[in-house]
Write a protein that holds these residues in place. Structure first.
Motif, PDB file in Angstrom:
ATOM      1  N   ARG A  13       0.743  -0.891   0.475  1.00 29.61           N
ATOM      2  CA  ARG A  13      -0.183  -0.321   0.313  1.00 29.61           C
ATOM      3  C   ARG A  13       0.749   0.706   0.200  1.00 29.61           C
ATOM      4  N   GLY A  14       0.178   1.991  -0.500  1.00 29.00           N
ATOM      5  CA  GLY A  14       1.221   3.566  -1.178  1.00 29.00           C
ATOM      6  C   GLY A  14       0.240   4.692  -1.072  1.00 29.00           C
ATOM      7  N   ARG A  15       0.378   6.410  -1.047  1.00 30.11           N
ATOM      8  CA  ARG A  15      -0.068   6.607  -1.203  1.00 30.11           C
ATOM      9  C   ARG A  15       0.450   7.857  -2.584  1.00 30.11           C
ATOM     10  N   ASP A  16      -1.169   8.600  -3.508  1.00 27.30           N
ATOM     11  CA  ASP A  16      -0.513   8.967  -4.166  1.00 27.30           C
ATOM     12  C   ASP A  16      -0.152  10.908  -3.562  1.00 27.30           C
ATOM     13  N   GLN A  17      -0.016  11.156  -4.882  1.00 23.77           N
ATOM     14  CA  GLN A  17       0.608  12.446  -4.382  1.00 23.77           C
ATOM     15  C   GLN A  17      -1.047  14.043  -4.143  1.00 23.77           C
ATOM     16  N   ALA A  18      -2.064  12.705  -4.250  1.00 25.16           N
ATOM     17  CA  ALA A  18      -3.583  13.502  -3.551  1.00 25.16           C
ATOM     18  C   ALA A  18      -3.514  12.970  -2.308  1.00 25.16           C
ATOM     19  N   GLY A  19      -2.959  12.417  -1.425  1.00 24.73           N
ATOM     20  CA  GLY A  19      -2.933  11.358   0.031  1.00 24.73           C
ATOM     21  C   GLY A  19      -4.120  10.621  -0.448  1.00 24.73           C
ATOM     22  N   ARG A  20      -4.387  10.373  -1.694  1.00 29.00           N
ATOM     23  CA  ARG A  20      -4.683   8.751  -1.498  1.00 29.00           C
ATOM     24  C   ARG A  20      -3.858   7.910  -0.920  1.00 29.00           C
ATOM     25  N   THR A  21      -4.892   6.766  -0.857  1.00 34.66           N
ATOM     26  CA  THR A  21      -3.599   5.151  -0.553  1.00 34.66           C
ATOM     27  C   THR A  21      -4.996   4.286  -1.770  1.00 34.66           C
ATOM     28  N   GLY A  22      -4.004   3.176  -1.770  1.00 33.22           N
ATOM     29  CA  GLY A  22      -4.117   2.103  -2.460  1.00 33.22           C
ATOM     30  C   GLY A  22      -2.780   1.290  -2.940  1.00 33.22           C
ATOM     31  N   VAL A  23      -3.299   0.067  -3.744  1.00 37.34           N
ATOM     32  CA  VAL A  23      -2.449  -0.331  -4.458  1.00 37.34           C
ATOM     33  C   VAL A  23      -1.035  -0.329  -5.212  1.00 37.34           C
ATOM     34  N   VAL A  24       0.195   0.333  -4.188  1.00 36.05           N
ATOM     35  CA  VAL A  24       1.096   0.220  -5.337  1.00 36.05           C
ATOM     36  C   VAL A  24       2.241  -0.744  -6.429  1.00 36.05           C
ATOM     37  N   LEU A  25       1.712  -0.727  -7.176  1.00 34.73           N
ATOM     38  CA  LEU A  25       2.387  -1.968  -8.734  1.00 34.73           C
ATOM     39  C   LEU A  25       3.536  -1.150  -9.325  1.00 34.73           C
ATOM     40  N   ALA A  26       4.781  -2.273  -9.867  1.00 35.69           N
ATOM     41  CA  ALA A  26       5.832  -1.681 -10.326  1.00 35.69           C
ATOM     42  C   ALA A  26       5.878  -2.426 -11.489  1.00 35.69           C
ATOM     43  N   LEU A  27       6.183  -1.665 -12.383  1.00 39.83           N
ATOM     44  CA  LEU A  27       6.387  -2.316 -13.528  1.00 39.83           C
ATOM     45  C   LEU A  27       7.148  -2.779 -14.388  1.00 39.83           C
ATOM     46  N   GLY A  28       8.050  -3.482 -14.764  1.00 37.44           N
ATOM     47  CA  GLY A  28       9.270  -4.253 -14.643  1.00 37.44           C
ATOM     48  C   GLY A  28       9.858  -3.825 -16.476  1.00 37.44           C
ATOM     49  N   LYS A  29      10.671  -3.390 -16.091  1.00 41.50           N
ATOM     50  CA  LYS A  29      12.109  -3.298 -17.278  1.00 41.50           C
ATOM     51  C   LYS A  29      10.815  -4.025 -18.691  1.00 41.50           C
ATOM     52  N   ASP A  30      10.709  -5.621 -18.804  1.00 46.67           N
ATOM     53  CA  ASP A  30       9.940  -5.960 -19.834  1.00 46.67           C
ATOM     54  C   ASP A  30       8.427  -5.723 -19.641  1.00 46.67           C
TER      55      ASP A  30
END
Length: 81
Positions: A13-30
């Motif tokens: 979980r993390g926050r966006d720049q507006a302060g909203r909480t959500g699930v953070v997904l990292a997109l790999g280089k592929d």
């Protein structure tokens, strides 16, 4: 569904720049070549809250952040949601 794709990693979980909480997904280089890219998604509605690109700077903020407040279909470019 996105989290199940090869090269996509959940960062919890993390926050966006507006302060909203959500699930953070990292997109790999592929998945997305270039700088580190992340999606922040509301787990309750599956709506995209933000797209972030680049490493975090000295203040812990991404190099680029796009926050989505409203999304939907419109009949013309002059329409408002």
């Amino acid at each position: 569904m996105i989290a199940g794709l090869e090269g996509v990693k959940s960062l919890g979980r993390g926050r966006d720049q507006a302060g909203r909480t959500g699930v953070v997904l990292a997109l790999g280089k592929d998945v997305m070549p270039g700088p580190d890219e992340r999606l922040i998604i509301d787990p309750g509605t599956a709506r995209l809250l933000a797209y972030e690109s680049g490493g975090t700077g000295a203040h812990g903020k991404p190099g680029l952040s796009m926050v989505y407040e409203v999304m939907g279909w419109v009949d013309g470019l002059d329409a408002h949601l």
